[in-house]
Design a protein around this motif. Sequence first.
Motif, PDB file in Angstrom:
ATOM      1  N   ILE A  40       0.826  -1.209   0.000  1.00 12.84           N
ATOM      2  CA  ILE A  40       0.000   0.000   0.000  1.00 12.84           C
ATOM      3  C   ILE A  40       0.860   1.259   0.000  1.00 12.84           C
ATOM      4  N   ILE A  41       1.903   1.248   0.828  1.00 10.34           N
ATOM      5  CA  ILE A  41       2.738   2.454   0.923  1.00 10.34           C
ATOM      6  C   ILE A  41       3.543   2.681  -0.365  1.00 10.34           C
ATOM      7  N   ASN A  42       3.708   1.629  -1.164  1.00 10.54           N
ATOM      8  CA  ASN A  42       4.363   1.773  -2.463  1.00 10.54           C
ATOM      9  C   ASN A  42       3.663   2.809  -3.336  1.00 10.54           C
ATOM     10  N   ILE A  43       2.349   2.965  -3.146  1.00  8.03           N
ATOM     11  CA  ILE A  43       1.588   3.920  -3.957  1.00  8.03           C
ATOM     12  C   ILE A  43       2.079   5.344  -3.732  1.00  8.03           C
ATOM     13  N   LEU A  44       2.612   5.612  -2.536  1.00  9.52           N
ATOM     14  CA  LEU A  44       3.119   6.952  -2.225  1.00  9.52           C
ATOM     15  C   LEU A  44       4.231   7.389  -3.175  1.00  9.52           C
ATOM     16  N   ARG A  45       4.900   6.416  -3.795  1.00  5.57           N
ATOM     17  CA  ARG A  45       6.054   6.731  -4.649  1.00  5.57           C
ATOM     18  C   ARG A  45       5.704   7.706  -5.765  1.00  5.57           C
ATOM     19  N   TYR A  46       4.451   7.663  -6.220  1.00  8.22           N
ATOM     20  CA  TYR A  46       4.077   8.471  -7.383  1.00  8.22           C
ATOM     21  C   TYR A  46       2.969   9.466  -7.070  1.00  8.22           C
ATOM     22  N   MET A  47       2.911   9.932  -5.827  1.00  6.43           N
ATOM     23  CA  MET A  47       1.942  10.949  -5.432  1.00  6.43           C
ATOM     24  C   MET A  47       2.624  12.300  -5.241  1.00  6.43           C
ATOM     25  N   LYS A  48       1.935  13.352  -5.651  1.00  9.11           N
ATOM     26  CA  LYS A  48       2.446  14.713  -5.434  1.00  9.11           C
ATOM     27  C   LYS A  48       1.254  15.667  -5.513  1.00  9.11           C
ATOM     28  N   ASN A  49       1.335  16.752  -4.763  1.00  8.87           N
ATOM     29  CA  ASN A  49       0.258  17.740  -4.845  1.00  8.87           C
ATOM     30  C   ASN A  49       0.264  18.467  -6.190  1.00  8.87           C
ATOM     31  N   TYR A  50      -0.920  18.762  -6.682  1.00  7.21           N
ATOM     32  CA  TYR A  50      -1.074  19.547  -7.913  1.00  7.21           C
ATOM     33  C   TYR A  50      -0.462  20.936  -7.730  1.00  7.21           C
ATOM     34  N   GLU A  51      -0.762  21.533  -6.595  1.00  5.44           N
ATOM     35  CA  GLU A  51      -0.172  22.811  -6.195  1.00  5.44           C
ATOM     36  C   GLU A  51       0.211  22.735  -4.731  1.00  5.44           C
ATOM     37  N   GLY A  52       1.203  23.511  -4.337  1.00  6.69           N
ATOM     38  CA  GLY A  52       1.606  23.526  -2.943  1.00  6.69           C
ATOM     39  C   GLY A  52       2.860  24.347  -2.736  1.00  6.69           C
ATOM     40  N   PRO A  53       3.358  24.437  -1.507  1.00  5.78           N
ATOM     41  CA  PRO A  53       4.568  25.217  -1.214  1.00  5.78           C
ATOM     42  C   PRO A  53       5.801  24.606  -1.892  1.00  5.78           C
ATOM     43  N   LEU A  54       6.588  25.447  -2.543  1.00  4.79           N
ATOM     44  CA  LEU A  54       7.853  25.018  -3.136  1.00  4.79           C
ATOM     45  C   LEU A  54       8.983  25.465  -2.217  1.00  4.79           C
ATOM     46  N   VAL A  55       9.681  24.492  -1.639  1.00  6.29           N
ATOM     47  CA  VAL A  55      10.758  24.787  -0.692  1.00  6.29           C
ATOM     48  C   VAL A  55      12.068  24.251  -1.252  1.00  6.29           C
ATOM     49  N   ARG A  56      13.105  25.072  -1.249  1.00  4.96           N
ATOM     50  CA  ARG A  56      14.431  24.670  -1.712  1.00  4.96           C
ATOM     51  C   ARG A  56      15.446  24.980  -0.614  1.00  4.96           C
ATOM     52  N   LYS A  57      16.123  23.945  -0.108  1.00  4.30           N
ATOM     53  CA  LYS A  57      17.136  24.098   0.936  1.00  4.30           C
ATOM     54  C   LYS A  57      16.588  24.861   2.139  1.00  4.30           C
ATOM     55  N   GLY A  58      15.360  24.501   2.523  1.00  3.39           N
ATOM     56  CA  GLY A  58      14.743  25.096   3.692  1.00  3.39           C
ATOM     57  C   GLY A  58      14.132  26.464   3.481  1.00  3.39           C
ATOM     58  N   GLU A  59      14.223  26.992   2.263  1.00  3.22           N
ATOM     59  CA  GLU A  59      13.701  28.327   1.977  1.00  3.22           C
ATOM     60  C   GLU A  59      12.438  28.217   1.121  1.00  3.22           C
ATOM     61  N   LEU A  60      11.374  28.929   1.522  1.00  3.82           N
ATOM     62  CA  LEU A  60      10.130  28.945   0.770  1.00  3.82           C
ATOM     63  C   LEU A  60      10.303  29.808  -0.479  1.00  3.82           C
ATOM     64  N   ILE A  61      10.223  29.175  -1.646  1.00  2.00           N
ATOM     65  CA  ILE A  61      10.411  29.883  -2.912  1.00  2.00           C
ATOM     66  C   ILE A  61       9.083  30.390  -3.462  1.00  2.00           C
ATOM     67  N   ASN A  62       8.051  29.547  -3.335  1.00  2.70           N
ATOM     68  CA  ASN A  62       6.739  29.889  -3.866  1.00  2.70           C
ATOM     69  C   ASN A  62       5.684  29.269  -2.960  1.00  2.70           C
ATOM     70  N   GLU A  63       4.748  30.084  -2.468  1.00  2.00           N
ATOM     71  CA  GLU A  63       3.757  29.601  -1.514  1.00  2.00           C
ATOM     72  C   GLU A  63       2.755  28.638  -2.144  1.00  2.00           C
ATOM     73  N   ASN A  64       2.498  28.819  -3.440  1.00  2.00           N
ATOM     74  CA  ASN A  64       1.522  27.949  -4.100  1.00  2.00           C
ATOM     75  C   ASN A  64       1.997  27.627  -5.518  1.00  2.00           C
ATOM     76  N   TYR A  65       3.062  26.857  -5.580  1.00  2.00           N
ATOM     77  CA  TYR A  65       3.683  26.482  -6.860  1.00  2.00           C
ATOM     78  C   TYR A  65       2.867  25.374  -7.530  1.00  2.00           C
ATOM     79  N   ARG A  66       2.705  25.447  -8.846  1.00  2.00           N
ATOM     80  CA  ARG A  66       1.944  24.434  -9.576  1.00  2.00           C
ATOM     81  C   ARG A  66       2.898  23.333 -10.064  1.00  2.00           C
ATOM     82  N   PHE A  67       3.028  22.283  -9.255  1.00  2.00           N
ATOM     83  CA  PHE A  67       3.930  21.177  -9.575  1.00  2.00           C
ATOM     84  C   PHE A  67       3.510  20.447 -10.852  1.00  2.00           C
ATOM     85  N   ALA A  68       2.225  20.464 -11.164  1.00  2.00           N
ATOM     86  CA  ALA A  68       1.729  19.729 -12.325  1.00  2.00           C
ATOM     87  C   ALA A  68       2.310  20.247 -13.630  1.00  2.00           C
ATOM     88  N   ASN A  69       2.790  21.505 -13.629  1.00  2.00           N
ATOM     89  CA  ASN A  69       3.399  22.055 -14.848  1.00  2.00           C
ATOM     90  C   ASN A  69       4.655  21.294 -15.261  1.00  2.00           C
TER      91      ASN A  69
END
Length: 260
Positions: free
Chosen positions: A144-173
């Motif tokens: 069941i937990i294997n399914i997590l491998r390919y899950m991601k939010n459509y939009e959400g916070p983009l964080v790089r090295k602990g720094e918030l880059i975009n509060e609502n980044y569209r990962f689906a792009n």
Amino acid sequence: MKLREKKKSCRIEKSLYPSTIFHFTKEIGSLKSILNSGYFRASYAKESIIGPDSKREFGIPMVSFCDIRLSHLYEHIIKYGRFGIGLKKEWAINNGLNPVSYLNKNCSMFTAFNERLREMNRELRSLKENDEVYSLEKAKYRDIINILRYMKNYEGPLVRKGELINENYRFANENEWRYVPDIQADIVPIKIARDSDPEWKTKANQRMWKSDSSRLKFNIRDIKYILVPNENYASQLIEYFGDVASGDDYTHLISKLFIS
């Protein structure tokens, strides 16, 4: 009339997606290492999935690619690196890579899924290890937990090295495809707490890299594009190609080299 209709029905539909997937890196040394070894090496990345009433943060090993047309790659290159390698989509499919399933953070599906995982985990902790029932239930939990491998939010916070880059980044792009080794004894998702060991990623990678499943292999003929930012880097790579290939393979690599 019937013959014409039959021919029309056999016509291949033009795909909205390219026939190439790309992987980018920030350093030319990393690109050279990939070409020299003939494989991509999975490494742990921190992932966060948010639902309306639930959130899960975990580390999971992967190699990420994007399924984006050349004309739309500019923004991706800025974020992930100027050095890229593009491989045939057929190679990706044959090697079990899979597109990410993007989840709306307001959709209740993930909350329900996450709660079932927690229930199964609680039940596992109540059982005795090495017991036959424990082994059976752990195998179910791992499936069941294997399914997590390919899950991601459509939009959400983009964080790089602990720094918030975009509060609502569209990962689906990014149209992300992933190679993720099957979850097993030496390759597992790692729960990340705020006070967790800052060296968790290094330790997890060192353990995982002992497994052959951490390596995603390719052939020189699977390569469709090699992208570099300018002519100086192109000249470096042309010289380097002589160290990793010869004959037709050397000619093939040069023919796939482009300035991005």
